[in-house]
Design a protein around this motif. Structure first.
Motif, PDB file in Angstrom:
ATOM      1  N   ASP A  69       0.804  -1.224   0.000  1.00 39.06           N
ATOM      2  CA  ASP A  69       0.000   0.000   0.000  1.00 39.06           C
ATOM      3  C   ASP A  69       0.836   1.274   0.000  1.00 39.06           C
ATOM      4  O   ASP A  69       0.327   2.351  -0.330  1.00 39.06           O
ATOM      5  N   SER A  70       2.121   1.198   0.378  1.00 39.57           N
ATOM      6  CA  SER A  70       2.957   2.399   0.444  1.00 39.57           C
ATOM      7  C   SER A  70       3.655   2.717  -0.869  1.00 39.57           C
ATOM      8  O   SER A  70       4.396   3.699  -0.955  1.00 39.57           O
ATOM      9  N   GLY A  71       3.437   1.908  -1.896  1.00 37.29           N
ATOM     10  CA  GLY A  71       4.044   2.174  -3.186  1.00 37.29           C
ATOM     11  C   GLY A  71       5.513   1.813  -3.218  1.00 37.29           C
ATOM     12  O   GLY A  71       6.021   1.050  -2.388  1.00 37.29           O
ATOM     13  N   ALA A  72       6.214   2.355  -4.202  1.00 36.18           N
ATOM     14  CA  ALA A  72       7.653   2.134  -4.367  1.00 36.18           C
ATOM     15  C   ALA A  72       8.301   3.458  -4.722  1.00 36.18           C
ATOM     16  O   ALA A  72       7.666   4.347  -5.309  1.00 36.18           O
ATOM     17  N   MET A  73       9.569   3.590  -4.368  1.00 35.96           N
ATOM     18  CA  MET A  73      10.276   4.820  -4.692  1.00 35.96           C
ATOM     19  C   MET A  73      11.741   4.514  -4.962  1.00 35.96           C
ATOM     20  O   MET A  73      12.267   3.490  -4.526  1.00 35.96           O
ATOM     21  N   SER A  74      12.367   5.413  -5.695  1.00 37.39           N
ATOM     22  CA  SER A  74      13.797   5.308  -5.961  1.00 37.39           C
ATOM     23  C   SER A  74      14.501   6.511  -5.361  1.00 37.39           C
ATOM     24  O   SER A  74      13.875   7.527  -5.042  1.00 37.39           O
ATOM     25  N   GLY A  75      15.802   6.404  -5.223  1.00 34.64           N
ATOM     26  CA  GLY A  75      16.551   7.520  -4.671  1.00 34.64           C
ATOM     27  C   GLY A  75      18.041   7.255  -4.662  1.00 34.64           C
ATOM     28  O   GLY A  75      18.513   6.211  -5.100  1.00 34.64           O
ATOM     29  N   ASP A  76      18.779   8.244  -4.153  1.00 36.77           N
ATOM     30  CA  ASP A  76      20.241   8.192  -4.097  1.00 36.77           C
ATOM     31  C   ASP A  76      20.841   7.764  -5.431  1.00 36.77           C
ATOM     32  O   ASP A  76      21.771   6.957  -5.496  1.00 36.77           O
ATOM     33  N   ILE A  77      20.302   8.322  -6.519  1.00 32.91           N
ATOM     34  CA  ILE A  77      20.817   8.026  -7.852  1.00 32.91           C
ATOM     35  C   ILE A  77      22.119   8.798  -8.066  1.00 32.91           C
ATOM     36  O   ILE A  77      22.236   9.969  -7.721  1.00 32.91           O
ATOM     37  N   THR A  78      23.101   8.131  -8.620  1.00 30.99           N
ATOM     38  CA  THR A  78      24.373   8.779  -8.901  1.00 30.99           C
ATOM     39  C   THR A  78      25.177   7.902  -9.855  1.00 30.99           C
ATOM     40  O   THR A  78      25.153   6.671  -9.728  1.00 30.99           O
ATOM     41  N   ARG A  79      25.846   8.526 -10.821  1.00 30.48           N
ATOM     42  CA  ARG A  79      26.596   7.796 -11.835  1.00 30.48           C
ATOM     43  C   ARG A  79      25.694   6.773 -12.524  1.00 30.48           C
ATOM     44  O   ARG A  79      24.852   7.146 -13.321  1.00 30.48           O
ATOM     45  N   ASP A  80      25.807   5.480 -12.200  1.00 33.96           N
ATOM     46  CA  ASP A  80      24.974   4.467 -12.843  1.00 33.96           C
ATOM     47  C   ASP A  80      24.266   3.600 -11.819  1.00 33.96           C
ATOM     48  O   ASP A  80      24.004   2.429 -12.049  1.00 33.96           O
ATOM     49  N   THR A  81      23.922   4.173 -10.672  1.00 31.23           N
ATOM     50  CA  THR A  81      23.306   3.403  -9.599  1.00 31.23           C
ATOM     51  C   THR A  81      22.036   4.074  -9.105  1.00 31.23           C
ATOM     52  O   THR A  81      21.863   5.286  -9.206  1.00 31.23           O
ATOM     53  N   ALA A  82      21.151   3.256  -8.531  1.00 33.38           N
ATOM     54  CA  ALA A  82      19.917   3.770  -7.947  1.00 33.38           C
ATOM     55  C   ALA A  82      19.454   2.810  -6.866  1.00 33.38           C
ATOM     56  O   ALA A  82      19.554   1.588  -7.011  1.00 33.38           O
ATOM     57  N   MET A  83      18.928   3.360  -5.776  1.00 32.87           N
ATOM     58  CA  MET A  83      18.297   2.554  -4.737  1.00 32.87           C
ATOM     59  C   MET A  83      16.798   2.483  -5.015  1.00 32.87           C
ATOM     60  O   MET A  83      16.167   3.495  -5.369  1.00 32.87           O
ATOM     61  N   LEU A  84      16.227   1.299  -4.855  1.00 27.24           N
ATOM     62  CA  LEU A  84      14.779   1.121  -4.932  1.00 27.24           C
ATOM     63  C   LEU A  84      14.273   0.700  -3.563  1.00 27.24           C
ATOM     64  O   LEU A  84      14.886  -0.139  -2.891  1.00 27.24           O
ATOM     65  N   TRP A  85      13.137   1.270  -3.180  1.00 27.08           N
ATOM     66  CA  TRP A  85      12.553   1.030  -1.846  1.00 27.08           C
ATOM     67  C   TRP A  85      11.091   0.639  -1.997  1.00 27.08           C
ATOM     68  O   TRP A  85      10.391   1.137  -2.890  1.00 27.08           O
ATOM     69  N   SER A  86      10.628  -0.205  -1.088  1.00 26.67           N
ATOM     70  CA  SER A  86       9.197  -0.460  -0.986  1.00 26.67           C
ATOM     71  C   SER A  86       8.905  -1.056   0.387  1.00 26.67           C
ATOM     72  O   SER A  86       9.812  -1.342   1.169  1.00 26.67           O
ATOM     73  N   ARG A  87       7.619  -1.264   0.639  1.00 32.97           N
ATOM     74  CA  ARG A  87       7.190  -1.772   1.940  1.00 32.97           C
ATOM     75  C   ARG A  87       5.961  -2.642   1.743  1.00 32.97           C
ATOM     76  O   ARG A  87       5.066  -2.316   0.951  1.00 32.97           O
ATOM     77  N   THR A  88       5.915  -3.742   2.467  1.00 35.57           N
ATOM     78  CA  THR A  88       4.767  -4.628   2.410  1.00 35.57           C
ATOM     79  C   THR A  88       4.169  -4.790   3.808  1.00 35.57           C
ATOM     80  O   THR A  88       4.548  -4.043   4.732  1.00 35.57           O
ATOM     81  N   ASP A  89       3.246  -5.721   3.972  1.00 33.43           N
ATOM     82  CA  ASP A  89       2.518  -5.825   5.243  1.00 33.43           C
ATOM     83  C   ASP A  89       2.813  -7.113   5.996  1.00 33.43           C
ATOM     84  O   ASP A  89       2.164  -7.414   6.995  1.00 33.43           O
ATOM     85  N   ARG A  90       3.787  -7.895   5.517  1.00 32.25           N
ATOM     86  CA  ARG A  90       4.095  -9.158   6.177  1.00 32.25           C
ATOM     87  C   ARG A  90       5.506  -9.583   5.795  1.00 32.25           C
ATOM     88  O   ARG A  90       6.150  -8.949   4.954  1.00 32.25           O
ATOM     89  N   ALA A  91       5.959 -10.673   6.393  1.00 28.35           N
ATOM     90  CA  ALA A  91       7.288 -11.185   6.051  1.00 28.35           C
ATOM     91  C   ALA A  91       7.283 -11.673   4.607  1.00 28.35           C
ATOM     92  O   ALA A  91       6.564 -12.614   4.254  1.00 28.35           O
ATOM     93  N   ALA A  92       8.074 -11.014   3.775  1.00 25.91           N
ATOM     94  CA  ALA A  92       8.071 -11.327   2.348  1.00 25.91           C
ATOM     95  C   ALA A  92       9.388 -10.865   1.737  1.00 25.91           C
ATOM     96  O   ALA A  92      10.037  -9.961   2.249  1.00 25.91           O
ATOM     97  N   ARG A  93       9.758 -11.516   0.628  1.00 24.04           N
ATOM     98  CA  ARG A  93      10.991 -11.140  -0.066  1.00 24.04           C
ATOM     99  C   ARG A  93      10.695 -10.150  -1.180  1.00 24.04           C
ATOM    100  O   ARG A  93       9.794 -10.350  -1.982  1.00 24.04           O
ATOM    101  N   MET A  94      11.486  -9.071  -1.213  1.00 25.98           N
ATOM    102  CA  MET A  94      11.361  -8.069  -2.266  1.00 25.98           C
ATOM    103  C   MET A  94      12.062  -8.568  -3.530  1.00 25.98           C
ATOM    104  O   MET A  94      13.210  -9.016  -3.475  1.00 25.98           O
ATOM    105  N   VAL A  95      11.374  -8.506  -4.650  1.00 25.75           N
ATOM    106  CA  VAL A  95      11.941  -8.898  -5.934  1.00 25.75           C
ATOM    107  C   VAL A  95      11.696  -7.769  -6.922  1.00 25.75           C
ATOM    108  O   VAL A  95      10.575  -7.259  -7.043  1.00 25.75           O
ATOM    109  N   VAL A  96      12.758  -7.369  -7.600  1.00 26.27           N
ATOM    110  CA  VAL A  96      12.698  -6.221  -8.508  1.00 26.27           C
ATOM    111  C   VAL A  96      13.048  -6.672  -9.924  1.00 26.27           C
ATOM    112  O   VAL A  96      14.073  -7.336 -10.130  1.00 26.27           O
TER     113      VAL A  96
END
Length: 553
Positions: A69-96
């Protein structure tokens, strides 16, 4: 964190309990685990078939599917890198899954960290080797750790990493979100400024602090001056001042209930810094909340700040510095046109005071010695035409500390209102400006927020009490969605020539978002001419002020 620092291929936060969050061992374990998270680069076929398009057909019950429900966001982009963030409601593995193709042809996939209760079910993945100046499309799913066939619905987004020098670079800047009791009013349109900024299509967004108002409870209804009712969404965490780790988490989660913000952050990477309201109004390290402030049971700011910092790291796409996991100041390089330097004016400051010290020392510190060395050397190394310094507080606008447990005549920001030679925290400003001049560092621009109105100021040595510096611009954005205040008193030490102020001089204080006094800035660098154009806008996108800054060569 900055370009010259190593960081892991992906990372997740391993948090402590409330009891541990103030404990040294618990905090060290949390920061160690934060920095050492890992992930694996896979092809789509490597994963369970549920990750492919047929995923919903495998799940027989919606309640078994992780929710995002909190969506996804990116940040700390620099050169050729980026962080991706998200949040879920239970124990689960993030897959991008990510690709330069919107249909995800030839996509790569990273099986990221597990989102667990101990990190409030947040997770982040560090993408490396990304194309520059080309839009990258991503989608995030979570696989339930107990029911491997249960996958969340995908959350999609995109980002651009500017660089290379052949394409224009643009960015937005602002701050101050959900302050003074003005929360998400869906009937008014929620955080409308985020949708307005999104339409400008910036490459990234500098959030100059006060991401949350941890000390600002929100009530369900507020009566406006015309007698109408402003109706807020309310949650338990936003109904009181934040003191526990879960309180701070709840403040960040509240802002992610807004549809406009989620749509914006899915398309525009964030660079974030903190200011005071992420913890408590006008806080400084070592402070003990006085008895005049009745709302707090936990009165040690060092305890509150660690809980607040942990929540901020959990709820943002930070790239953690392995060598110094608590470090917030950092730099982002976008090639020959631009480098951005994010300051931390909270973690190392001395106590708020009359701010009139005659010599530098810890009692007059704002950046502190280590950060001062870093910003000097980072500016000196930069080969980009433009150097943007993101400061969470303005240089010449006077900000008094008006907390009930603080003596009158105490100041919160750089300026001390004496209009004289540099003293107190102004000594650090003078030191940095002198360094920039003596090393002929060109094209330095400051952006900031904090004061809840927008302004544009040109600093001129010929009008200053301290004259050993190159002229420069400072632009103030904000508030994003908070009460509007000001304009503030101007300290004349560094020769500020205020070219624009977004509000009337006699404005009623704490104007609601309904009055449309919400502001942000846009910076755009022309790849051919290298001219930086900076404009200030209101919540509806109206252009209020524009200036073209030709580069010094």
């Amino acid at each position: 964190m900055s370009d010259d620092q190593s960081s892991p291929s992906s990372s997740s936060f391993s948090n402590t309990s409330h009891a541990d969050s103030a404990d040294g061992n618990g905090r060290r374990n949390f920061l160690r685990d934060t920095a050492l998270g890992t992930g694996a680069l896979l092809t789509v076929s490597t994963l369970a078939p549920a990750f492919a398009q047929q995923a919903p057909a495998i799940v027989t019950s919606e309640r078994l599917r992780p929710q995002v429900d909190s969506g996804a966001m990116s940040g700390d982009i620099t050169r050729d890198t980026a962080m991706l963030w998200s949040r879920t409601d239970r124990a689960a593995r993030m897959v991008v899954e990510y690709s330069v193709n919107e249909n995800f042809k030839d996509a790569l996939t990273i099986a990221g960290p597990a989102a667990l209760a101990r990190n409030d079910y947040t997770a982040r993945v560090d993408l490396r080797g990304l194309p520059v100046s080309q839009r990258l499309f991503y989608r995030v799913r979570f696989q339930d750790l107990q029911h491997e066939s249960a996958w969340s619905a995908p959350v999609t987004g995109s980002l651009i990493i500017p660089g290379g020098g052949e394409r224009d670079i643009s960015f937005a800047f602002s701050g101050d979100e959900a302050g003074q009791g003005w929360g998400i009013n869906e009937a008014w349109g929620g955080y409308r400024v985020y949708e307005t900024m999104r339409r400008f299509k910036p490459d990234f967004f500098i959030h100059s602090g006060d991401q949350i108002y941890a000390d600002g409870p929100i009530q369900a209804e507020v009566t406006l001056d015309d007698g109408s009712i402003w109706r807020n969404l309310v949650t338990p965490a936003k109904s009181k001042v934040a003191q526990t780790l879960d309180d701070y988490r709840g403040n960040f989660a509240y802002n992610l209930m807004d549809a406009n913000k989620k749509r914006f952050m899915a398309e525009v990477p964030f660079l974030v810094q903190w200011d005071d309201h992420e913890v408590r109004n006008n806080w400084y390290p070592g402070q003990v909340i006085g008895e005049a402030e009745k709302r707090y049971q936990e009165r040690e700011l060092n305890v509150l700040k660690q809980r607040a910092r942990q929540a901020m790291f959990e709820y943002n796409p930070f790239r953690i510095d392995v060598a110094d996991p608590e470090r917030i100041y950092r730099a982002f390089n976008y090639g020959p046109l631009l480098e951005v330097f994010m300051l931390d004016e909270r973690s190392y400051r001395g106590a708020n005071s009359p701010n009139r010290q005659s010599v530098q020392g810890q009692d007059a510190a704002f950046l502190g010695a280590a950060q001062m060395r870093w910003i000097k050397q980072a500016l000196l190394r930069s080969r980009s035409t433009w150097k943007v310094i993101a400061s969470d507080m303005p240089i010449s606008i006077v900000v008094p500390d008006l907390n009930p447990d603080v003596p009158q005549g105490t100041f919160e920001a750089w300026a001390n209102a004496d209009n004289g030679k540099p003293s107190g925290r102004e000594l650090e400003v003078a030191e940095l400006l002198r360094f920039i001049k003596r090393h002929n560092i060109k094209n330095v621009v400051w952006v900031t927020a904090d004061v809840h109105y927008a302004s544009a100021t040109y600093y001129m040595p010929e009008k200053a009490q301290f004259t050993d510096f190159k002229p420069f611009w400072e632009f103030v954005g904000g508030p994003l969605h908070a009460g509007t205040f000001g304009p503030g008193e101007i300290d004349r030490t560094f020769g500020p020539d205020v070219r624009y102020v977004s509000i009337p001089a006699d404005m009623k204080q704490n104007r609601s978002p309904a009055d449309l006094f919400q502001f942000f800035g846009i910076g755009k660098i022309d790849a051919k001419t290298k001219v930086m154009t900076v404009s200030l806008h209101n919540v509806d996108g109206k252009n209020l002020f524009t200036v073209d800054l030709p580069p010094e060569v």
